[in-house]
Structures are given as structure tokens and as C-alpha cells.
Design an enzyme around this catalytic site. Structure first.
Site, PDB file in Angstrom:
ATOM      1  N   GLY A 103       0.798  -1.220   0.000  1.00 51.36           N
ATOM      2  CA  GLY A 103       0.000   0.000   0.000  1.00 51.36           C
ATOM      3  C   GLY A 103       0.830   1.270   0.000  1.00 51.36           C
ATOM      4  N   GLY A 104       0.115   2.392   0.085  1.00 50.49           N
ATOM      5  CA  GLY A 104       0.758   3.696   0.035  1.00 50.49           C
ATOM      6  C   GLY A 104       1.705   3.954   1.187  1.00 50.49           C
ATOM      7  N   ASP A 130       0.854  -8.826   1.819  1.00 49.52           N
ATOM      8  CA  ASP A 130      -0.332  -8.079   1.392  1.00 49.52           C
ATOM      9  C   ASP A 130      -1.210  -9.018   0.581  1.00 49.52           C
ATOM     10  OD1 ASP A 130      -2.161  -5.937   0.882  1.00 49.52           O
ATOM     11  OD2 ASP A 130      -0.476  -4.528   0.904  1.00 49.52           O
ATOM     12  N   ARG A 133      -7.676   7.236   3.808  1.00 52.87           N
ATOM     13  CA  ARG A 133      -8.696   8.292   3.830  1.00 52.87           C
ATOM     14  C   ARG A 133      -8.775   8.969   2.470  1.00 52.87           C
ATOM     15  NH1 ARG A 133      -7.429  12.520   8.274  1.00 52.87           N
ATOM     16  NH2 ARG A 133      -9.506  13.287   7.770  1.00 52.87           N
ATOM     17  N   ARG A 189     -11.920   9.645   9.884  1.00 52.18           N
ATOM     18  CA  ARG A 189     -11.288   8.392  10.295  1.00 52.18           C
ATOM     19  C   ARG A 189     -12.354   7.365  10.679  1.00 52.18           C
ATOM     20  NH1 ARG A 189      -5.764   9.189  10.909  1.00 52.18           N
ATOM     21  NH2 ARG A 189      -5.151  11.365  11.076  1.00 52.18           N
ATOM     22  N   ILE A 230      -0.859   0.795  12.888  1.00 52.63           N
ATOM     23  CA  ILE A 230      -0.966   2.052  12.145  1.00 52.63           C
ATOM     24  C   ILE A 230      -2.368   2.219  11.567  1.00 52.63           C
ATOM     25  CG2 ILE A 230      -0.085   3.318  10.128  1.00 52.63           C
ATOM     26  CD1 ILE A 230       2.559   1.789  10.515  1.00 52.63           C
ATOM     27  N   SER A 231      -3.019   1.104  11.230  1.00 49.52           N
ATOM     28  CA  SER A 231      -4.325   1.140  10.549  1.00 49.52           C
ATOM     29  C   SER A 231      -5.311   2.021  11.297  1.00 49.52           C
ATOM     30  CB  SER A 231      -4.887  -0.272  10.440  1.00 49.52           C
ATOM     31  OG  SER A 231      -3.962  -1.139   9.825  1.00 49.52           O
ATOM     32  N   ASP A 250       1.895  12.403  14.668  1.00 47.61           N
ATOM     33  CA  ASP A 250       1.440  13.614  15.363  1.00 47.61           C
ATOM     34  C   ASP A 250       2.622  14.347  15.990  1.00 47.61           C
ATOM     35  OD1 ASP A 250      -1.224  12.915  14.755  1.00 47.61           O
ATOM     36  OD2 ASP A 250      -1.333  11.646  16.530  1.00 47.61           O
ATOM     37  N   HIS A 304      -5.285   9.677  18.300  1.00 47.09           N
ATOM     38  CA  HIS A 304      -4.693   9.871  16.972  1.00 47.09           C
ATOM     39  C   HIS A 304      -5.760  10.271  15.956  1.00 47.09           C
ATOM     40  CE1 HIS A 304      -1.815   9.493  13.754  1.00 47.09           C
ATOM     41  NE2 HIS A 304      -2.454   8.486  13.185  1.00 47.09           N
TER      42      HIS A 304
END
Length: 358
Positions: A56-57, A79, A126, A132, A162-163, A195, A222
């Protein structure tokens, strides 16, 4: 002698081809990995790291950065799409970590077996106009499935989530591990480092300093108002006008939206997130190595407030979170912001718990 030399060369080529040609057919035929034979011959001493969502990105630049980390000896990339290509590409880098790719749900267990650190950027990103919370239903299911695999194959690994939405996905992971009987709150960490990275950058801009010389504690959660930068505790010590405090707090809280809008539908904060994730993963690995004084902000199971999960400074060590630090003195603006944060956090936590227990 000639025959022996030829046999040795053939063995070397066979070993190289096992991870330098990660096409789908070869990946499916790869022998099962175990904790004892996971490390390939020739790999540098270090830790075994898996990235779940590596195509992914966030996953691709994160894979590149982790391949550059000298503390990583084996890097597993998992993945549901495109892993063979990403693995081939990353594996050509002349750094010590041996790279292996894993494609699709049937190979998840192989990807996880024997890992010391598992990083989870998997999920949908997103898009403009998406909160979110809009991500919740899709990403919650993904995180649940991946954590079920972790519980089965590497229950003692440090897990970096992280998701998004992290405020909910970390409680989801905790509930999955509880049901599996493997839950260790010290080993489950939500990654809120972006952050802090943004706060350090934005504050440095205002103060005219180098961002690497600035450290801003960011606590709470977050997402949006749950992101609570403690500007009264900035290092080096400094003071801000009320206008600067308002500007900085709002910009830090809306940093993700700033990137989503700037990309105009082409993605979210992937590159800066990968940088922050790699920075946090490196801190976890240094803690595992036994380095002293590793302090980072992270969203963890906590008793700092009445909430079961909260982001604050933690000291990392061989078992993950060795100590959770107190918030320290807060000014009136920060106390008010924290009350807003806690209200939204409580709802997000409960939503994550309810998703698993429904």
C-alpha cells in the site's frame, strides 16, 4: 575440486533465488518457515520484522525504510495484492536484511512465524470528505484478521498498529489477543508518532529552529481533537502567544486533513506516515536490543487517565512498554483540550471493543 566448486555455486544460486525472485508461483511453493529456520544464511544479526499491508501507500515506503535499518535481519512483506513486485524491488537494495514476500490470506501464517516486530499499515486510506470513523468498518475487519494470525503465529511479537482509526483499532487488537489468551498490553502499541513529527515540524517553523532539535509531547489519541499537543512542555523550553498556541494546536490536529485535501483525491499522508512508522519501529527495535532511555509517545493500554487506552510518553525496552510516564503539569488550555479528547476517545474505544464482542 571443480565439482565441489560447482555444487557450492549451485547452492548459492538456489538460496538467492528463493527470495530474489518472489513471483506468486514461487511464493506459494516456498517451504514453511519456523522460528528456528526463518533467518536465511548470510543475513545480518538483528531482528525479524513483518509489514502487513506492504504493497500500500504507507507499506511500500515503510518497507524501503525498514530495509535500510541495520537492526533488521529479515523483512517479511505481506499483502493481498502486488507483494511479488514490491518484494523483488525492495530485495535489490544492498543492505543486510533478507526480504521475503507473502501474497494473500493463505500465506499470512508463513509471513508471521518467528517475527519479533509486526507493523500493521494495512487498510484503506482516507479520501477527501472521509473521516477516520468512516474507515472503521473496513479496517476493523482487516485488523481483526491480521491480529488473529499474530496471536497464532508470533504471540510474543511487539505489534505496531498504524491502521486507522487507531483510537479503535488498538482496542480491537487487544480484544482479539484477549480472546486468544495471548494479550500482553506491553507489546501492543498504537503508532501516533506522525502527530509528534508534525508537531516538531510546525513548532520548529514558528520558532525558527531545526525540527530535529525540537521535541513536542503529543498525548490523547490519533484523530482530530483527541490529538493533544502539550505546547507548555516543548523542548527546548519556550513560550508562545495565545494566537500561536491556537494556530499550532489546530494545525497539528488537522495535519492529516491538510494532506488529504492537498492530494485532492490522490491519497492520504502516506510518505510522512511511513517515515514516522519507521522512526517508531526503530525505537522499538532499539528497546528490544536493550538500549536505555528510549522514550516515545504511543497509544497504549494505560492508567494515566480513567480511559483504558491513552497516548502518552512511554519508555521502551526488551518487553515493549517498560514504563508509562505521567502527563506532567498542564496549563488551562491543555486541560480543557484533554477533556474534549477524552470524551471522543471513550466513544472510539468502546466502538472497537464492541466490534469484537458483538
Amino acid at each position: 575440486m571443480e565439482q565441489q566448486g560447482g555444487d557450492a555455486a549451485a547452492r548459492r544460486m538456489e538460496r538467492l533465488s528463493s527470495h530474489l525472485r518472489p513471483h506468486a508461483s514461487q511464493m506459494e511453493e516456498a517451504p514453511l518457515l519456523s522460528g528456528s529456520n526463518c533467518r536465511a544464511k548470510g543475513a545480518a544479526p538483528g531482528f525479524k520484522v513483518a509489514i502487513l499491508g506492504a504493497s500500500g501507500g504507507i507499506g511500500q515506503p515503510l518497507a524501503l525504510l525498514m530495509k535500510m535499518n541495520p537492526l533488521v535481519s529479515v523483512l517479511h512483506l505481506y499483502d493481498v495484492v502486488n507483494t511479488p513486485g514490491v518484494t523483488a524491488d525492495i530485495s535489490h537494495m544492498n543492505t543486510g536484511a533478507v526480504v521475503r514476500g507473502f501474497l494473500g490470506q493463505p500465506q499470512l501464517e508463513n509471513a508471521l512465524t518467528g517475527m519479533d516486530l509486526v507493523i500493521i499499515p494495512a487498510g484503506v486510506p482516507r479520501k477527501p470528505g472521509m473521516t477516520r470513523d468512516d474507515l472503521f468498518n473496513i479496517n476493523a475487519g482487516i485488523v481483526r484478521t491480521l491480529c488473529e494470525g499474530i496471536a497464532k503465529c508470533c504471540p510474543n511479537a511487539i505489534v505496531n498498529v498504524i491502521s486507522n482509526p487507531v483510537n479503535s483499532t488498538v482496542p480491537i487488537a487487544a480484544e482479539v489477543f484477549k480472546k486468544a489468551g495471548t494479550y500482553d498490553p506491553k507489546r501492543l502499541l498504537g503508532v501516533t508518532t506522525l502527530d509528534v513529527v508534525r508537531a516538531n515540524t510546525f513548532v520548529a517553523e514558528v520558532l525558527g529552529l531545526d525540527p530535529k532539535d525540537v521535541n513536542v509531547p503529543v498525548v490523547g489519541g490519533h484523530a482530530g481533537v483527541t490529538i493533544s499537543p502539550l505546547l507548555s512542555q516543548v523542548n527546548p523550553p519556550c513560550s508562545f502567544t495565545s494566537e500561536e498556541i491556537s494556530y499550532l494546536t489546530t494545525r497539528i490536529q488537522n495535519g492529516g486533513t491538510e494532506v488529504v485535501e492537498a492530494k485532492a483525491g490522490a491519497g492520504s499522508a502516506t510518505l510522512s506516515m511511513a517515515y514516522a512508522a519507521a522512526k517508531f519501529a526503530d525505537a522499538c527495535l532499539r528497546g528490544l536490543r536493550g538500549d536505555a532511555g528510549i522514550l516515545e509517545c504511543s497509544y497504549v493500554a494505560s492508567q494515566v487517565t480513567e480511559l483504558p487506552f491513552f497516548a502518552s510518553k512511554v519508555r521502551l525496552g526488551r518487553c515493549g512498554v517498560e514504563e508509562i510516564l505521567s502527563l506532567g503539569p498542564l496549563n488551562e488550555f491543555e486541560r480543557a483540550g484533554l477533556e474534549k479528547a477524552k470524551k471522543e476517545l471513550a466513544e472510539s474505544i468502546q466502538k472497537g471493543v464492541a466490534f469484537i464482542n458483538k
